[in-house]
Write an enzyme that holds these catalytic residues in place. Structure first.
Site, PDB file in Angstrom:
ATOM      1  N   ARG A   1       0.803  -1.217   0.000  1.00  0.00           N
ATOM      2  CA  ARG A   1       0.000   0.000   0.000  1.00  0.00           C
ATOM      3  C   ARG A   1       0.843   1.278   0.000  1.00  0.00           C
ATOM      4  O   ARG A   1       0.340   2.372  -0.218  1.00  0.00           O
ATOM      5  CB  ARG A   1      -0.947  -0.016   1.216  1.00  0.00           C
ATOM      6  CG  ARG A   1      -2.029  -1.069   1.101  1.00  0.00           C
ATOM      7  CD  ARG A   1      -2.692  -1.372   2.431  1.00  0.00           C
ATOM      8  NE  ARG A   1      -1.900  -2.311   3.239  1.00  0.00           N
ATOM      9  CZ  ARG A   1      -2.276  -2.769   4.439  1.00  0.00           C
ATOM     10  NH1 ARG A   1      -3.405  -2.351   4.981  1.00  0.00           N
ATOM     11  NH2 ARG A   1      -1.507  -3.615   5.107  1.00  0.00           N
TER      12      ARG A   1
ATOM     13  N   GLY B   1       2.759 -14.238   5.474  1.00  0.00           N
ATOM     14  CA  GLY B   1       1.918 -13.738   6.554  1.00  0.00           C
ATOM     15  C   GLY B   1       2.678 -13.610   7.869  1.00  0.00           C
ATOM     16  O   GLY B   1       3.806 -14.088   8.007  1.00  0.00           O
TER      17      GLY B   1
ATOM     18  N   ASP C   1       6.364  -1.561  11.410  1.00  0.00           N
ATOM     19  CA  ASP C   1       5.572  -0.440  10.895  1.00  0.00           C
ATOM     20  C   ASP C   1       4.677   0.199  11.954  1.00  0.00           C
ATOM     21  O   ASP C   1       3.733   0.903  11.620  1.00  0.00           O
ATOM     22  CB  ASP C   1       4.741  -0.884   9.671  1.00  0.00           C
ATOM     23  CG  ASP C   1       3.653  -1.899  10.011  1.00  0.00           C
ATOM     24  OD1 ASP C   1       3.676  -2.452  11.129  1.00  0.00           O
ATOM     25  OD2 ASP C   1       2.780  -2.141   9.155  1.00  0.00           O
TER      26      ASP C   1
ATOM     27  N   GLU D   1      -9.594 -10.118  11.045  1.00  0.00           N
ATOM     28  CA  GLU D   1      -9.044  -9.083  10.165  1.00  0.00           C
ATOM     29  C   GLU D   1     -10.174  -8.368   9.421  1.00  0.00           C
ATOM     30  O   GLU D   1     -11.219  -8.969   9.155  1.00  0.00           O
ATOM     31  CB  GLU D   1      -8.072  -9.708   9.154  1.00  0.00           C
ATOM     32  CG  GLU D   1      -6.811 -10.267   9.793  1.00  0.00           C
ATOM     33  CD  GLU D   1      -6.027  -9.233  10.580  1.00  0.00           C
ATOM     34  OE1 GLU D   1      -5.705  -8.172  10.028  1.00  0.00           O
ATOM     35  OE2 GLU D   1      -5.755  -9.480  11.771  1.00  0.00           O
TER      36      GLU D   1
ATOM     37  N   ARG E   1      28.311  24.291   3.910  1.00  0.00           N
ATOM     38  CA  ARG E   1      28.242  22.831   3.763  1.00  0.00           C
ATOM     39  C   ARG E   1      29.585  22.152   3.948  1.00  0.00           C
ATOM     40  O   ARG E   1      30.618  22.806   4.027  1.00  0.00           O
ATOM     41  CB  ARG E   1      27.637  22.473   2.394  1.00  0.00           C
ATOM     42  CG  ARG E   1      28.426  23.021   1.234  1.00  0.00           C
ATOM     43  CD  ARG E   1      27.657  22.919  -0.080  1.00  0.00           C
ATOM     44  NE  ARG E   1      28.416  23.505  -1.156  1.00  0.00           N
ATOM     45  CZ  ARG E   1      29.181  22.801  -2.002  1.00  0.00           C
ATOM     46  NH1 ARG E   1      29.276  21.503  -1.881  1.00  0.00           N
ATOM     47  NH2 ARG E   1      29.854  23.412  -2.945  1.00  0.00           N
TER      48      ARG E   1
ATOM     49  N   ALA F   1      33.211  41.782  -0.958  1.00  0.00           N
ATOM     50  CA  ALA F   1      32.110  41.306  -1.804  1.00  0.00           C
ATOM     51  C   ALA F   1      32.648  40.695  -3.095  1.00  0.00           C
ATOM     52  O   ALA F   1      33.591  41.209  -3.687  1.00  0.00           O
ATOM     53  CB  ALA F   1      31.181  42.464  -2.135  1.00  0.00           C
TER      54      ALA F   1
ATOM     55  N   TYR G   1      39.302  24.666  -7.810  1.00  0.00           N
ATOM     56  CA  TYR G   1      39.233  23.458  -8.634  1.00  0.00           C
ATOM     57  C   TYR G   1      39.926  23.719  -9.958  1.00  0.00           C
ATOM     58  O   TYR G   1      39.598  24.673 -10.669  1.00  0.00           O
ATOM     59  CB  TYR G   1      37.755  23.120  -8.859  1.00  0.00           C
ATOM     60  CG  TYR G   1      37.489  21.834  -9.590  1.00  0.00           C
ATOM     61  CD1 TYR G   1      38.106  20.653  -9.180  1.00  0.00           C
ATOM     62  CD2 TYR G   1      36.616  21.797 -10.666  1.00  0.00           C
ATOM     63  CE1 TYR G   1      37.844  19.467  -9.838  1.00  0.00           C
ATOM     64  CE2 TYR G   1      36.348  20.615 -11.334  1.00  0.00           C
ATOM     65  CZ  TYR G   1      36.971  19.451 -10.920  1.00  0.00           C
ATOM     66  OH  TYR G   1      36.714  18.276 -11.580  1.00  0.00           O
TER      67      TYR G   1
HETATM   68  C1  UD1 Z   1      -1.563  -6.538  11.195  1.00  0.00           C
HETATM   69  C2  UD1 Z   1      -2.475  -7.485  11.962  1.00  0.00           C
HETATM   70  C3  UD1 Z   1      -3.725  -6.739  12.411  1.00  0.00           C
HETATM   71  C4  UD1 Z   1      -3.336  -5.523  13.243  1.00  0.00           C
HETATM   72  C5  UD1 Z   1      -2.324  -4.644  12.476  1.00  0.00           C
HETATM   73  C6  UD1 Z   1      -1.787  -3.576  13.393  1.00  0.00           C
HETATM   74  C7  UD1 Z   1      -2.106  -9.671  10.941  1.00  0.00           C
HETATM   75  C8  UD1 Z   1      -2.646 -10.701  10.009  1.00  0.00           C
HETATM   76  N1  UD1 Z   1      -2.847  -8.574  11.095  1.00  0.00           N
HETATM   77  O1  UD1 Z   1      -2.252  -6.144  10.029  1.00  0.00           O
HETATM   78  O2  UD1 Z   1      -4.547  -7.584  13.198  1.00  0.00           O
HETATM   79  O3  UD1 Z   1      -4.473  -4.778  13.569  1.00  0.00           O
HETATM   80  O4  UD1 Z   1      -1.212  -5.441  12.012  1.00  0.00           O
HETATM   81  O5  UD1 Z   1      -0.924  -2.683  12.728  1.00  0.00           O
HETATM   82  O6  UD1 Z   1      -1.076  -9.896  11.548  1.00  0.00           O
HETATM   83  N2  UD1 Z   1       5.127  -8.967   7.823  1.00  0.00           N
HETATM   84  C9  UD1 Z   1       6.129  -9.880   7.653  1.00  0.00           C
HETATM   85  N3  UD1 Z   1       5.912 -10.957   6.854  1.00  0.00           N
HETATM   86  C10 UD1 Z   1       4.719 -11.189   6.246  1.00  0.00           C
HETATM   87  C11 UD1 Z   1       3.681 -10.231   6.418  1.00  0.00           C
HETATM   88  C12 UD1 Z   1       3.919  -9.135   7.227  1.00  0.00           C
HETATM   89  O7  UD1 Z   1       7.228  -9.720   8.191  1.00  0.00           O
HETATM   90  O8  UD1 Z   1       4.587 -12.195   5.559  1.00  0.00           O
HETATM   91  C13 UD1 Z   1       5.383  -7.783   8.669  1.00  0.00           C
HETATM   92  C14 UD1 Z   1       5.233  -6.472   7.918  1.00  0.00           C
HETATM   93  O9  UD1 Z   1       6.468  -6.083   7.328  1.00  0.00           O
HETATM   94  C15 UD1 Z   1       4.780  -5.520   9.004  1.00  0.00           C
HETATM   95  C16 UD1 Z   1       4.029  -6.425   9.987  1.00  0.00           C
HETATM   96  O10 UD1 Z   1       4.451  -7.748   9.701  1.00  0.00           O
HETATM   97  O11 UD1 Z   1       5.877  -4.926   9.651  1.00  0.00           O
HETATM   98  C17 UD1 Z   1       2.507  -6.303   9.832  1.00  0.00           C
HETATM   99  O12 UD1 Z   1       2.148  -6.655   8.505  1.00  0.00           O
HETATM  100  P1  UD1 Z   1       1.033  -5.852   7.709  1.00  0.00           P
HETATM  101  O13 UD1 Z   1       0.861  -6.510   6.385  1.00  0.00           O
HETATM  102  O14 UD1 Z   1       1.300  -4.418   7.740  1.00  0.00           O
HETATM  103  O15 UD1 Z   1      -0.246  -6.217   8.604  1.00  0.00           O
HETATM  104  P2  UD1 Z   1      -1.570  -5.361   8.779  1.00  0.00           P
HETATM  105  O16 UD1 Z   1      -2.452  -5.584   7.605  1.00  0.00           O
HETATM  106  O17 UD1 Z   1      -1.258  -3.988   9.145  1.00  0.00           O
HETATM  107 CA    CA Z   2       0.604  -2.761   9.179  1.00  0.00          CA
END
Ligand code: UD1
Ligand code: CA
Length: 466
Positions: free
Chosen positions: A16, A79, A104, A155, A334, A381, A388
């Site tokens: 996103r 996931g 994040d 979710e 700088r 001035a 260079y």
């Molecule tokens: C997730 C939660 C949601 C919560 C929200 C809060 C899940 C399924 N959902 O949703 O319940 O309300 O966070 O901010 O967990 N990531 C990985 N590997 C993956 C997928 C994600 O490392 O395969 C990491 C992402 O980089 C990120 C974090 O996990 O830092 C969350 O992933 P993101 O896809 O942002 O989940 P949300 O949809 O926000």
């Molecule tokens: Ca997130």
């Protein structure tokens, strides 16, 4: 107290964000968002800190310059539950609490994490989740309760109309007892619209197993705001900047208009300094006491001493200004430029990788590059250091008390000795001895009546008309 281990999830693509840069490296108020997460994490004095990387893993790993981090790779990214599983081998013989953080979710404070750990250990449950009740729950996992007990997390995409109306959200931040954790995570199925392994599904699994799940509900939901889009990024940066300005004002800094003042998280500003509207103070900048920073100025990674005045619209990068120095309006400093105490650099002056001694002045339309300038020098001035030669950069040295007349070019390498005097319009190609006068222009010639002689003779009619 049981051992605390931290795992930070940072493998996701961040679809996103629509970006070629990994999401967790996007900046919030001057620092990558994952930096905030790691800083809060280390305050818990954890036994281990593991970051799960995947999408653009190399970039994320090389951007994180923290000692003692362990990285594990998740490839492909299936996931959040799958991401946590990647860390399993590191926990074979470990006990205690695993705190799961999201790369994040940058505003979470160490204080909140401490409360999470305390709550988790005193209740002795299998999982403790940070939640909050928010006005706009859209996009977050919802906390589904039955008789006050958390039953499961659903979710957004998989929620019923009724569940979507729930305003208590999952922060994605959890404390887990390590005991039995990975077995339970492995039993999570990808039975949802995304076909992903959702870590929040652990709640329902623990319920079935009869293991306890607790929540810590935050009063300030801002702390768990997640960044999924560019507008989330802007909103979170605004929160950090507002808090930063508020903290500076509480410490005695005047900020005339906090709404247009951009101060990065790590910047320090001393008491009684006044900051006008439209100023950006960035990176590792440190500003002393009783300074005045006028509008439209941007200062990056620089040290500004006490009582310094920066007039309007200056750009100052990686430089140092000692007490009482002055710059601007419209000055550009700088690459490790140093202004000594009380030195002044004025209108449309560019200074690169140069030092100006105490009390030295260069007030107008000048370029000083690779110059070492002593104390109490006057740079007229339009002075230019020609540093260079097309291949290499060379040094111009101007010793204490020298006077450089306006419109001078100094062809480096060259030295102007102590108290020497360079006449206006001189091209300095050779060293000027201390106390000497250097002039290079030829003697002036005046030709009387030249202008009139050049004019076309007027006709009589023209002469009458005028
Ligand atoms: C997730 C939660 C949601 C919560 C929200 C809060 C899940 C399924 N959902 O949703 O319940 O309300 O966070 O901010 O967990 N990531 C990985 N590997 C993956 C997928 C994600 O490392 O395969 C990491 C992402 O980089 C990120 C974090 O996990 O830092 C969350 O992933 P993101 O896809 O942002 O989940 P949300 O949809 O926000
Ligand atoms: Ca997130």
């Amino acid at each position: 107290m049981s051992d605390v281990h931290i795992v930070v999830l940072a493998a996701g693509k961040g679809t996103r964000m629509k970006s070629s840069r990994p999401k967790v490296l996007h900046h919030v108020a001057g620092a990558p968002m994952i930096e905030y997460v790691l800083r809060a994490a280390v305050e818990l004095a954890p036994k281990t800190v593991t970051v799960v990387v995947g999408h653009q893993a190399d970039e994320v790993v090389s951007a994180l310059d923290h000692p003692g981090l362990t990285f594990v790779t998740q490839e492909p990214q299936l996931g959040t539950a799958h991401a946590l599983l990647m860390a399993e081998p590191l926990f074979k013989d470990k006990t205690g609490v695993l705190i799961l953080l999201s790369g994040d979710v940058p505003l979470l404070t160490a204080g909140t994490l401490e409360r999470l750990v305390a709550r988790h250990t005193t209740t002795d449950t299998a999982a403790t989740i940070i939640t909050a009740v928010v006005e706009e729950p859209y996009g977050y996992g919802r906390i589904v309760r039955l008789d006050d007990r958390v039953e499961r997390i659903v979710e957004e995409r998989d929620a019923t109309e009724e569940q979507r109306a729930i305003r208590e959200i999952n922060s994605g931040i959890y404390a887990f007892a390590l005991e039995g954790l990975f077995d339970a995570v492995r039993s999570i199925a990808a039975e949802n619209t995304q076909r992903e392994y959702y870590l929040p599904d652990l709640v329902a699994i623990y319920r079935t197993l009869g293991r306890g799940v607790e929540t810590v509900r935050l009063v300030d939901p801002n702390e768990i705001l997640g960044v999924n889009s560019r507008s989330d990024l802007a909103a979170i940066s605004r929160i950090v900047r507002d808090a930063k300005c508020a903290a500076l004002m509480a410490n005695g800094v005047t900020i005339e208009d906090p709404a247009t003042t951009y101060v990065d998280y790590d910047v320090e500003v001393g008491q009684d300094t006044i900051i006008d509207p439209g100023v950006s103070l960035e990176g590792r900048t440190v500003i002393g006491r009783a300074c005045r920073i006028h509008g439209g100025t941007r200062i990056v990674d620089s040290h500004i001493g006490d009582g310094v005045t920066i007039l309007d619209h200056c750009v100052i990068h990686d430089s140092m200004l000692e007490a009482g120095a002055q710059a601007g309006p419209f000055a550009h400093l700088r690459q490790r430029t140093e202004l000594g105490a009380g030195a002044k650099v004025g209108n449309f002056v560019e200074v690169k990788k140069s030092s100006l001694g105490p009390g030295t002045k260069a007030m107008h339309l000048t370029y000083l590059g690779d110059a070492v300038i002593g104390a109490k020098v006057n740079v007229g001035a339009g002075t230019i250091t020609c540093n260079y030669d097309g291949t290499d950069k060379h040094t111009t040295t101007i010793e204490d008390g020298a006077f450089i007349g306006s419109d001078t070019q100094l062809i480096a390498p060259v030295t102007v000795g102590q108290e020497a005097y360079v006449g206006t319009g001189t091209t300095v190609r050779e060293n000027v001895p201390p106390g000497a006068l250097a002039v290079s222009a030829g003697k002036q010639r005046n030709i009387d009546g030249w202008v009139q002689a050049r004019k076309k003779p007027r006709t009589e009619v023209e002469a009458k008309r005028s």
